[in-house]
Design a protein around this motif. Structure first.
Motif, PDB file in Angstrom:
ATOM      1  N   UNK A 180       3.427  15.787 -12.889  1.00 10.69           N
ATOM      2  CA  UNK A 180       2.590  16.693 -13.688  1.00 10.69           C
ATOM      3  C   UNK A 180       2.399  18.067 -13.024  1.00 10.69           C
ATOM      4  N   UNK A 181       2.334  18.067 -11.698  1.00 19.59           N
ATOM      5  CA  UNK A 181       2.021  19.342 -11.029  1.00 19.59           C
ATOM      6  C   UNK A 181       3.269  20.193 -10.714  1.00 19.59           C
TER       7      UNK A 181
ATOM      8  N   UNK B 261       1.650  12.127  -9.856  1.00 20.62           N
ATOM      9  CA  UNK B 261       0.960  13.416  -9.721  1.00 20.62           C
ATOM     10  C   UNK B 261       1.971  14.557  -9.649  1.00 20.62           C
ATOM     11  N   UNK B 262       3.030  14.336  -8.860  1.00 20.06           N
ATOM     12  CA  UNK B 262       4.065  15.364  -8.711  1.00 20.06           C
ATOM     13  C   UNK B 262       4.741  15.667 -10.045  1.00 20.06           C
TER      14      UNK B 262
ATOM     15  N   UNK C 146       0.849  -1.210   0.000  1.00 23.82           N
ATOM     16  CA  UNK C 146       0.000   0.000   0.000  1.00 23.82           C
ATOM     17  C   UNK C 146       0.880   1.254   0.000  1.00 23.82           C
ATOM     18  N   UNK C 147       1.932   1.243   0.818  1.00 20.02           N
ATOM     19  CA  UNK C 147       2.850   2.403   0.864  1.00 20.02           C
ATOM     20  C   UNK C 147       3.470   2.642  -0.517  1.00 20.02           C
TER      21      UNK C 147
ATOM     22  N   UNK D 104      -2.424  14.245  -2.422  1.00 23.87           N
ATOM     23  CA  UNK D 104      -2.867  14.423  -3.816  1.00 23.87           C
ATOM     24  C   UNK D 104      -3.658  15.727  -3.956  1.00 23.87           C
TER      25      UNK D 104
ATOM     26  N   UNK E 220      -1.308  18.693  -3.726  1.00 21.13           N
ATOM     27  CA  UNK E 220      -0.526  18.903  -4.951  1.00 21.13           C
ATOM     28  C   UNK E 220      -1.387  19.557  -6.035  1.00 21.13           C
TER      29      UNK E 220
ATOM     30  N   UNK F 299       4.017  23.183 -12.973  1.00 19.34           N
ATOM     31  CA  UNK F 299       3.013  24.249 -12.833  1.00 19.34           C
ATOM     32  C   UNK F 299       3.256  25.020 -11.540  1.00 19.34           C
ATOM     33  N   UNK F 300       3.578  24.274 -10.466  1.00 16.56           N
ATOM     34  CA  UNK F 300       3.854  24.920  -9.174  1.00 16.56           C
ATOM     35  C   UNK F 300       5.073  25.831  -9.302  1.00 16.56           C
TER      36      UNK F 300
ATOM     37  N   UNK G  50       0.822   3.987  -3.071  1.00 17.85           N
ATOM     38  CA  UNK G  50       0.494   5.391  -2.779  1.00 17.85           C
ATOM     39  C   UNK G  50       1.656   6.298  -3.188  1.00 17.85           C
TER      40      UNK G  50
ATOM     41  N   UNK H 209       1.613   9.300  -6.023  1.00 16.37           N
ATOM     42  CA  UNK H 209       1.998  10.678  -5.687  1.00 16.37           C
ATOM     43  C   UNK H 209       3.156  11.137  -6.574  1.00 16.37           C
TER      44      UNK H 209
ATOM     45  N   UNK I  16      -2.219   5.575   5.708  1.00 20.23           N
ATOM     46  CA  UNK I  16      -1.415   5.747   4.480  1.00 20.23           C
ATOM     47  C   UNK I  16      -2.327   6.136   3.318  1.00 20.23           C
TER      48      UNK I  16
ATOM     49  N   UNK J  93      -2.238  23.175  -5.029  1.00 28.27           N
ATOM     50  CA  UNK J  93      -1.072  24.060  -5.135  1.00 28.27           C
ATOM     51  C   UNK J  93      -0.812  24.416  -6.598  1.00 28.27           C
ATOM     52  N   UNK J  94      -1.096  23.446  -7.484  1.00 25.72           N
ATOM     53  CA  UNK J  94      -0.841  23.686  -8.907  1.00 25.72           C
ATOM     54  C   UNK J  94      -1.957  24.499  -9.566  1.00 25.72           C
ATOM     55  N   UNK J  95      -3.201  24.161  -9.266  1.00 30.52           N
ATOM     56  CA  UNK J  95      -4.307  24.762 -10.021  1.00 30.52           C
ATOM     57  C   UNK J  95      -5.107  25.817  -9.247  1.00 30.52           C
TER      58      UNK J  95
END
Lengths: 177, 235
Positions: free
Chosen positions: A31-32, A28-29, A17-18, B81, B84, A35-36, A21, A25, B73, B87-89
């Motif tokens: 892609x974001x 996701x990071x 699971x860790x 999520x 993130x 932009x950040x 997850x 993340x 977790x 913060x971006x959008x």
């Protein structure tokens, strides 16, 4: 009290699971993060205009001298005789850095201070309190009082201002003395 | 019909904030302004739906002994999520919510629903429960925020209300005002749901995260079994 019985399956499931997850993340990071970063740059540019409103020319000093404090993230020479120093306080102070932009004259006088990021639950007036440093120099900036109840953040801001003077001394050839 | 009941339970009858008294910390902190309240409510709703669905999906895979770490977790993953993406959008909203966004991880409503509902029901029912509880949380926050912002700050969603400018009650936007409004709303909901709110038996060992370890009566593990006792020490 009965002790819980752990077995191999427990360890495998929790580890799996860790990992899943973490992988989600990471994606996701991926892609974001750009932009950040772009938003952060825009905020910094806006803060430069705010601390030095007369800015007509801006040049980033990319080759920072040895000994520049680690909190200094970028230094800009503005209109040939002014400097804007972008700082991020150490993560040792908080889980998230405080972002600060300081505008200074070549003589070492603070012309403007802007907090670009502040994540603490207790606010010290993030738009007003930093203005207490305007007009101060390396000799008297420590005279600014800490804000009651927000002592850690006030001190972190003061240390960052001190680092800005240290940096100015290095890039401005000792003008801050 | 059962699914509709699951969805609507969280709105009033089992409202997580005003009946179960969970998630008090973000409720008091984020109900100063309507915009903050809506943003926090929607972020928590998203995390509730997703974590309930995933925990329900994995309920037969996760061993009982490590279920709480696994839930944490999963919940922390969804909260990160949301952080993130926000913060971006939605950087302005992200700055506004500040540290309270990350604190959704330790919001008792989310772990509470995972433990009390999602690990006993199927994915659809768990997602509906998350949606209902999330909306219940958002509505409670919104009700408090409207009272505190309008009467305490003479504004609504940041827009000043002209005729109230001279009649502000500043204490309402301060922490004591938060507790005052919170108490009044709890009393109101208790009066409205008289006889319909969860009975004492709801707050027994079944709902206790330590139940599988101690297997004793709740009195011996320090958890107050009286009505509302479950909320003891909640965040």
């Amino acid at each position: 009290m009965n002790r819980p019985k752990f077995n191999v399956k427990s360890i495998i499931v929790l580890t799996a699971i860790c990992l899943i997850v973490t992988a989600l993340l990471a994606v996701t990071n991926h892609f974001t993060a750009p932009i950040v970063e772009k938003t952060r740059q825009q905020k910094i540019e806006a803060s430069l205009k705010e601390v030095l409103p007369d800015m007509t020319k801006m040049e980033e000093i990319t080759d920072l001298p040895e000994g520049t404090p680690s909190t200094v993230k970028a230094v800009y020479r503005i209109n040939d005789d002014e400097y804007a120093i972008v700082l991020a306080t150490s993560s040792a102070y908080s889980s998230k850095d405080m972002g600060i932009t300081v505008g200074m004259s070549k003589d070492g006088e603070i012309l403007g201070v802007k907090l670009t990021s502040y994540f603490e639950s207790k606010d010290f007036g993030k738009d007003t309190y930093p203005q207490n440093y305007v007009g101060k120099n390396s000799a008297n900036y420590t005279d600014v009082d800490t804000f009651s109840g927000v002592t850690y953040s006030s001190n972190a801001l003061k240390r960052a201002i001190g680092d800005a003077f240290e940096c100015l001394k290095l890039v401005g050839g000792g003008a801050a003395e | 019909m059962k699914k509709l009941r699951i969805l609507t339970n969280g709105l009033l009858k089992e409202n997580p904030v005003l009946v179960l008294v969970l998630g008090t910390c973000p409720t008091l902190a984020m109900s100063v302004s309507v915009v903050n309240a809506i943003a926090m409510g929607l972020a928590a709703t998203f995390v509730l739906i997703c974590s309930n669905a995933v925990i329900s999906l994995l309920r037969k895979v996760i061993p009982d002994t490590v279920r709480i770490p696994c839930y944490i977790v999963v919940i922390a993953g969804f909260v990160t999520l949301v952080q993130m993406l926000m913060e971006a959008y939605l950087p302005d909203l992200y700055d506004m919510l500040g540290v309270y966004l990350a604190l959704i991880v330790v919001n008792c409503i989310i772990l509470g629903r995972a433990e009390m509902f999602a690990n006993k029901h199927n994915v659809l029912e768990s997602a509906l429960d998350g949606l209902g509880m999330g909306f219940g949380f958002t509505l409670a926050l919104l009700a408090m925020a409207i009272i505190r912002e309008v009467l305490g700050n003479a504004s609504f969603a940041g827009h000043a209300i002209g005729f109230l400018q001279n009649y502000k009650i500043p204490i309402l936007v301060a922490p004591p005002g938060g507790f005052l409004v919170f108490g009044c709303l709890i009393a109101l909901v208790a009066a409205v749901t008289r006889g319909k709110a969860p009975k004492k038996k709801t707050f027994d060992c079944e709902g206790c995260p330590s139940a599988s370890f101690c297997r004793k009566d709740c009195a011996s593990c320090g958890v107050n079994t009286e009505k509302g006792g479950e909320a003891n020490g909640n965040v």
